[in-house]
Structures are given as structure tokens and as C-alpha cells.
Write a protein that holds these residues in place. Structure first.
Motif, mmCIF file in Angstrom:
data_model
loop_
_atom_site.group_PDB
_atom_site.id
_atom_site.type_symbol
_atom_site.label_atom_id
_atom_site.label_comp_id
_atom_site.label_asym_id
_atom_site.label_seq_id
_atom_site.Cartn_x
_atom_site.Cartn_y
_atom_site.Cartn_z
ATOM 1 N N LEU A 198 -7.592 -0.110 1.221
ATOM 2 C CA LEU A 198 -6.696 -1.255 1.424
ATOM 3 C C LEU A 198 -6.103 -1.224 2.825
ATOM 4 O O LEU A 198 -5.980 -2.267 3.478
ATOM 5 C CB LEU A 198 -5.588 -1.248 0.367
ATOM 6 C CG LEU A 198 -4.549 -2.383 0.471
ATOM 7 C CD1 LEU A 198 -5.212 -3.750 0.434
ATOM 8 C CD2 LEU A 198 -3.512 -2.264 -0.653
ATOM 9 N N ARG B 166 0.956 4.193 -2.905
ATOM 10 C CA ARG B 166 0.690 5.612 -2.618
ATOM 11 C C ARG B 166 1.875 6.477 -3.060
ATOM 12 O O ARG B 166 1.703 7.521 -3.701
ATOM 13 C CB ARG B 166 0.464 5.817 -1.123
ATOM 14 C CG ARG B 166 0.282 7.301 -0.752
ATOM 15 C CD ARG B 166 0.374 7.569 0.743
ATOM 16 N NE ARG B 166 -0.737 7.015 1.457
ATOM 17 C CZ ARG B 166 -0.653 5.985 2.310
ATOM 18 N NH1 ARG B 166 0.528 5.403 2.518
ATOM 19 N NH2 ARG B 166 -1.709 5.537 2.940
ATOM 20 N N ILE C 76 1.122 -5.061 -5.381
ATOM 21 C CA ILE C 76 -0.326 -5.091 -5.157
ATOM 22 C C ILE C 76 -0.924 -6.366 -5.755
ATOM 23 O O ILE C 76 -1.785 -7.016 -5.141
ATOM 24 C CB ILE C 76 -0.997 -3.839 -5.756
ATOM 25 C CG1 ILE C 76 -0.604 -2.590 -4.956
ATOM 26 C CG2 ILE C 76 -2.514 -4.000 -5.797
ATOM 27 C CD1 ILE C 76 -1.153 -2.560 -3.537
ATOM 28 N N ALA D 159 0.837 -1.210 0.000
ATOM 29 C CA ALA D 159 0.000 0.000 0.000
ATOM 30 C C ALA D 159 0.867 1.254 0.000
ATOM 31 O O ALA D 159 0.595 2.227 -0.716
ATOM 32 C CB ALA D 159 -0.924 -0.010 1.209
ATOM 33 N N VAL E 219 -5.158 4.575 -1.343
ATOM 34 C CA VAL E 219 -4.963 3.239 -0.762
ATOM 35 C C VAL E 219 -5.651 3.090 0.592
ATOM 36 O O VAL E 219 -5.513 2.060 1.247
ATOM 37 C CB VAL E 219 -3.455 2.932 -0.604
ATOM 38 C CG1 VAL E 219 -2.763 2.894 -1.957
ATOM 39 C CG2 VAL E 219 -2.779 3.936 0.329
ATOM 40 N N VAL F 204 -6.965 -0.906 -6.262
ATOM 41 C CA VAL F 204 -5.688 -0.187 -6.321
ATOM 42 C C VAL F 204 -4.922 -0.572 -7.585
ATOM 43 O O VAL F 204 -4.382 0.289 -8.292
ATOM 44 C CB VAL F 204 -4.837 -0.476 -5.071
ATOM 45 C CG1 VAL F 204 -3.442 0.142 -5.219
ATOM 46 C CG2 VAL F 204 -5.513 0.063 -3.813
#
Length: 680
Positions: free
Chosen positions: A295, A285, A358, A281, A292, A336
Motif C-alpha cells: 500500500l 501497521r 483502510i 497505512a 502495509v 490490507v
């Protein structure tokens, strides 16, 4: 030149005899038998299991048929090994010598190449600044189950900085970009600065440096080669995940085949942790500028679901709470991933890295959600933390657990992914137990309904084990327990003194090896080297050069160490190397066999121990001139019913349980070693 009137087996036999003769030796009967069976398998199809004892020269037994058959094969022949040491031996010594001596007999040159995983090569795009500065794969560092440490910049004057400067200079001159060609080597942390993992790679379609990429160039060479030498992990990825990491192939030779099941299992077993999700995450970002927060909320739910779970096997799979949290994680990670837009015309390495991480979260959450108790094993384990002076210790029960999922058996995956529509030759010095290949064949998916046909042969060994070696079992010692019996140290001391050094001592754990080395250094006058105190190569070289030196170590020394001559005249093994019964995969596989009416302990633990013990005992006799003793300090080998089954896997040495007899043998061996050293 190849005689067209001879059939394949006859011509291979002739080539083997010629090659070994030119190298100053004489081909052994086991080599001839193996080479003939291998070429028959290549030409007629059908899978072959070959047990070739130490000293047989099994690499020549499959390399000569591979060279011959590659001349007419439409696709490269793949040779897969478990260890880098054997890879280096084949590519750096065996194949070049063979090809040099056989070249006048061949109608054309044979091209053989080495192919490794992508992270073994320098990434030119990363060198040029196409990726973030921090070691990207450290975010997903699972080697010891610990979360990655915060990144610290390396100054040019620091040890890490100096390594990186040297790496960059080397990268300008190297023709292959292969890490193993860098001498002296560098730390893993430094290497991460110039390499990428497979999931981080932009790929040949996106990377602006694709035409110059060392990894891509190696793959192109492999596609045009006659023989490709690789490793079990890459073979597993090619066979099971459908990724084009190897060129297309119809024939594969698997050396060190006793390791195949474990290496394949390891390659398809990955963890999912709170730290891994958090790192993914954060990368998304930072590098992709995407939202995010959903998540991260899902990760907090996942953390709550795994904070109270106990370490060990989860026989019913994940709990309902974990299922809900993992579903949230999977769906949030999918969003994401879809939000990360990589410009194919101007790809960004950092964004690719973030998206790959991810996607890993998506895939692992999916695997855990779809895991079936009938076919998969799910377990929880706390990450280990390094405690100065104590090594790696399990984290507290309050910390979130890491979830793992693995197939209960890789047999069906091997059957479908590797053995279907291909010819596979599997060989090892320890592939059969006694004269039976059934256990190995079953573990590899070659038994049961719908299994492909196969044959097995044992070509023996040129060594006369009954005259060259003594198997001593310390029957008078109590069966090993968690705490070391002081009498065990007394026994090791007595044996080393009788042998006057020349001892390779193999222990079932690193801690046991280190404690034994510390204790015995106070008791004996001979130098004791211990694994971890220097590089493995340096330790083995020092041990082999001094007949009075001892080397203490653990599992990585149980196989692959080759020290012929008087420097290794005594091999001590502290206990039968049973796998830990609480290890989740061992426990699950044992229970599965028991449910089906068999003996899980015999099928899983005893069979595994027999193979490992045979590998350890095999360190003693490495040439026809070697003489020595294998001393097993575990009375269960003669006191328990399964002892006979395990002994059947060992070289057929003359055996005794009499301490006085073995002391006398060792003293004579020590005197002979001294005499030989004086004469030399």
C-alpha cells in the motif's frame, strides 16, 4: 380532545389557533394556509414546496400538522434542519411549548426527540480505553484540506488536559452524552478524545458497551418516538447510503430546504490524498500489525501521479497515470483490509479504526476510478497550510494534490433516495425566485422525465415590506472587483454615521469583513465587532444589546441571525454573493447547462446568488415593528440584465438609488432608536 367529526385540515387549523392563542398570540393567515397544505400532503401523499417568508412562523406551520399526524402514523415523522441553531430552537423551544399547550387536546402524549450523528455523543468504550489515545478522526481531518498535525500528549496542567479532565467528569454524570449539553463547551481536539466517528464505531454487535452507548440509546429512543428532529447530513446518509442512522420513516419535513442540495453534496463529497493513505497505512501497521508495504508503494505511485497536476476541474476525469496508481492503491488497500481480523468476541477499537480508514481508501479509490464525466465532477486541489499572520494559504504547486469526486447533480440521488415512496415537505423563506419554484425543484430532482409530482405554495409574510424597509442600491459605485474600491469604504462610513451604528455588515469573504472592520474602526466612533473575534453567540448577543454597535461578518451571518428591534436598522451587503466561477462544481454545472442549451450562468450562479442575497436581506425585518434599510453596494443589481431576476427574490421593499434619500431615512431611524431607548 380531538373531534373525530372534523377532517384533518379542520382539526389542524383548530389546534394551531388554540396553541398560538395559549402562547399569547394570534395565528397568522400564512400559518393557517401552510398547516392545511402540509396535513393534506401528509394524508394524500405528494410532495410539497412551501415558501414561508420571515415572520410567518413556519415552524408552527409544520409542527402542528406533524404532531396531529404522528398520533396515527406507524413510523416516526422526521424533521430535518440545516443548522444546529434551528434544531435547538425546535427541540428546546417550539416543540415543548406546543406539546405543553396541546396536551389536553390530544388522546395521548406525543414523544419528540433529537437525533444527531454518532460523533456528537460521548463514546463510553473510548472513555474506558478501548481506542488509542490520539484523536483518531484527526487522521482524517478534511475541514481545511490540511493533513493532521502530529499528536501531542495533553498534560493535566495544559489547557487541553484540563478540558479532557472536565469532559471525563461530565461524562460520569450526563444522561445523554450529547456534546451540546456540556457548558461551557470544549475544543474539537478535546472532544475527539471522548468520541468516535461513524466509521470508527465498533457497532452494536461488537461493542462491549453497546447496551450503555449514548448514541445507540438515542437511536432506540428515536425508533419509538413520534417525531424525530435531525439534520440534513444524517438525512442524506440514511437516504443515499442505506445506513440505519435514522429510524424507518415515510414522512419527512425539510426545513431550511434552500440548503438541502449543498448539504447533500457535501455529505457525499470526500477527498483522497497522499496524507490520508499514509495515515491509514500507518494505523493499520501500528494497531493491526499487518503488512502495509504494498500500500505504501502504491501511495508513492499515487503521489507521483498527482504532484504535477494543476489545481482545478479535471474535465476528462483522472489521467491514465492516476488511474493506474489508484488501481494499485485500491487493490493493495483491499488486501490490507482482508488481513485485519477483528475478534468479534473481544473487539479492539484501534483495529476497528484502522480497518475503517483502510476501507475508506478502498471506497474513495473506487469512486474515482468509476467516475463518469457525464455524471460526476473530479477536481484537484492542494491542501491549505496555516501561515501565521496570513491565515490559510494554498500549498506550493510542488506538493501533491488532493483528488475530489462529487456528483454533477444530486437531483437523481434525491429523487431515488429521498422522494421515492415517501412524502416530503420542503420549506424555507427563500425557496422560490419571484413566484417560481422551478429552479429549486430542478435542483432537488423534481423536474424532468420521471420526476414525482409536487406542488408549491408561497404563503407570504405578515410584514409590510414596502412600509417597513428600504432597499438602497449604491448605483454610483463601480462594479466590485478583486481589490476593494476606496469609495466602498467611504460609502460604508457614510451609512454607518447616518445610522449611528445599528449596522449588520455582510461580506462575501472573511478577509473582506476583517479588512473592512480594520478600516472602519479608524473612521467611525461606533464599536465594530467582527466575526472570529469571539463566539458567534457572544457577538450576536453584544450586537443586539447595544443600538450603537456594528457587527461585520461573512456567510455564516447571512442566515440564522435573528436580531429584531432597533439594534439592527441597517444591513449592508458588500456585493452580490455569486459563487466563484472557478469553483469546480460551479464550473462543471455551468458547463453542463450550457451544453444542454440553457444559460449556465443564470441557472447556477445567478440563482445561487439570488437565494443567498435574499437570506442576507432577510436579516433586517424580523418583526412587525422593525424598520430599516438594506444597502447593497453592488451597482450590478441595477445596471446588469440579471439584476431584475435577483431583485425578484428579495423582500418587496421600497427601493432607491439616491444616497441623500437613504441618508435621511437612516438619520430618522437613528433618532427613533434613541427616543425609544430613552423612553424605555
Amino acid at each position: 380532545m380531538i373531534d373525530e367529526e372534523l377532517n384533518g385540515a379542520e382539526r389542524v387549523d383548530e389546534l394551531l389557533t388554540l396553541a398560538v392563542s395559549k402562547m399569547g398570540g394570534q395565528a397568522r393567515s400564512g400559518q393557517h394556509e401552510m398547516a392545511q397544505k402540509v396535513i393534506e400532503s401528509f394524508e394524500k401523499g405528494g410532495h410539497l414546496l412551501v415558501q414561508a417568508g420571515t415572520g410567518t412562523g413556519k415552524s408552527l406551520g409544520y409542527l402542528v400538522p406533524s404532531i396531529y399526524h404522528s398520533l396515527s402514523a406507524e413510523k416516526p415523522i422526521i424533521i430535518s434542519t440545516a443548522t444546529l441553531a434551528l434544531q435547538s430552537q425546535i427541540v428546546g423551544r417550539d416543540l415543548p411549548r406546543l406539546l405543553k399547550n396541546l396536551e389536553p387536546e390530544l388522546p395521548r402524549p406525543v414523544d419528540a426527540v433529537l437525533l444527531k450523528g454518532r460523533s456528537n455523543y460521548v463514546c463510553k468504550h473510548k472513555l474506558g480505553g478501548g481506542y488509542p489515545e490520539e484523536p483518531t478522526d484527526a487522521l482524517f481531518d478534511w475541514a481545511d484540506g490540511a493533513a493532521a498535525a502530529p499528536h501531542q500528549a495533553a498534560s493535566p496542567s495544559s489547557a487541553l488536559g484540563q478540558e479532557i479532565v472536565r469532559l471525563r467528569d461530565w461524562a460520569e454524570d450526563t444522561e445523554t452524552g450529547d456534546r451540546d449539553e456540556l457548558t461551557p463547551g470544549v475544543s474539537d481536539k478535546a472532544w475527539r478524545q471522548v468520541s468516535v466517528s461513524a466509521i470508527e464505531c465498533l457497532g452494536s454487535q461488537r461493542c462491549p458497551m453497546a447496551e450503555e452507548c449514548f448514541s445507540e440509546l438515542a437511536r432506540k429512543k428515536a425508533a419509538q418516538a413520534d417525531i424525530v428532529v435531525t439534520n440534513h447530513a444524517l438525512l442524506a446518509i440514511a437516504a443515499f447510503e442505506g445506513l440505519a442512522v435514522l429510524p424507518e420513516f415515510d414522512i419527512v419535513v425539510v426545513d431550511e430546504a434552500h440548503e438541502l442540495e449543498d448539504r447533500v453534496t457535501n455529505s457525499v463529497t470526500k477527498p483522497l490524498s497522499v496524507a490520508t493513505i499514509s495515515a491509514a497505512a500507518s494505523a493499520a501497521r501500528k494497531h493491526a500489525k499487518v503488512i502495509v508495504e504494498p500500500l505504501e508503494r502504491a501511495n508513492r505511485a499515487f503521489e507521483e501521479s498527482v504532484s504535477s497536476v494543476s489545481d482545478g476541474l479535471l474535465p476528462r476525469g483522472i489521467t491514465e497515470e492516476q488511474r493506474e496508481a489508484l488501481t494499485m492503491v485500491r487493490e493493495a488497500a483491499r488486501v490490507v483490509a482482508s488481513d485485519i481480523k477483528i475478534d468479534s468476541a473481544n473487539p479492539d477499537g484501534a483495529m476497528q479504526m484502522a480497518k475503517s480508514q483502510i476501507m475508506y481508501i478502498v471506497e474513495q479509490a473506487e469512486r474515482l476510478l468509476e467516475a463518469s464525466p457525464q455524471y460526476d465532477v473530479v477536481w484537484a486541489a492542494r491542501p491549505r497550510e496555516f501561515v501565521p499572520g496570513s491565515g490559510y494559504q494554498s500549498a506550493s504547486e510542488d506538493s501533491p494534490a488532493v483528488l475530489h469526486v462529487a456528483p454533477l447533480s444530486v437531483g437523481m440521488q434525491l429523487r431515488e433516495g429521498l422522494f421515492a415512496d415517501r412524502t416530503v415537505v420542503l420549506t424555507s423563506a427563500t425557496l422560490a425566485i419571484g413566484a417560481a419554484f422551478d429552479t429549486a425543484a430542478g435542483n432537488l430532482g423534481l423536474r424532468g422525465d420521471g420526476a414525482p409530482s409536487w406542488s408549491g405554495i408561497d404563503v407570504g409574510s405578515p410584514f409590510d415590506y414596502s412600509k417597513q424597509g428600504v432597499l438602497y442600491v449604491a448605483k454610483h459605485l463601480d462594479a466590485p472587483s478583486r481589490d476593494v474600491n476606496p469609495r466602498t469604504y467611504d460609502e460604508i462610513e457614510r451609512l454607518i454615521n447616518a445610522s449611528e451604528g445599528g449596522t449588520l455588515a455582510l461580506f462575501s469573504s472573511r478577509r473582506a469583513a476583517e479588512e473592512a472592520a480594520e478600516e472602519l474602526r479608524r473612521r467611525v466612533d461606533y464599536d465594530i465587532l467582527c466575526q472570529g473575534e469571539s463566539s458567534m453567540k457572544a457577538l450576536v448577543e453584544e450586537f443586539s444589546e447595544n443600538e450603537a454597535t456594528c457587527l461585520f461578518g461573512t456567510m455564516s451571518l447571512w442566515q440564522g441571525v435573528d436580531v429584531p428591534g432597533t439594534s439592527c436598522r441597517l444591513v449592508i451587503i458588500d456585493r452580490i454573493p455569486f459563487p466563484r466561477p472557478d469553483e469546480p462544481l460551479v464550473k462543471a454545472r455551468t458547463q453542463d447547462v450550457d451544453r444542454r442549451g440553457g444559460s449556465g450562468f443564470m441557472s447556477v450562479s445567478v440563482s445561487s446568488a439570488a437565494t443567498k442575497l435574499a437570506q442576507g436581506a432577510g436579516r433586517l425585518i424580523r418583526s412587525t415593528d422593525d424598520r430599516g434599510v438594506v444597502a447593497i453596494l453592488d451597482s450590478r443589481l441595477v445596471s446588469r440584465r440579471y439584476g431584475g431576476f435577483i431583485k425578484a427574490s428579495l423582500p418587496p421593499m421600497w427601493s432607491t438609488t439616491d444616497p441623500d434619500v437613504v441618508t435621511g431615512v437612516l438619520k430618522r431611524l437613528a433618532a427613533a432608536a434613541k427616543n425609544q431607548a430613552t423612553t424605555a
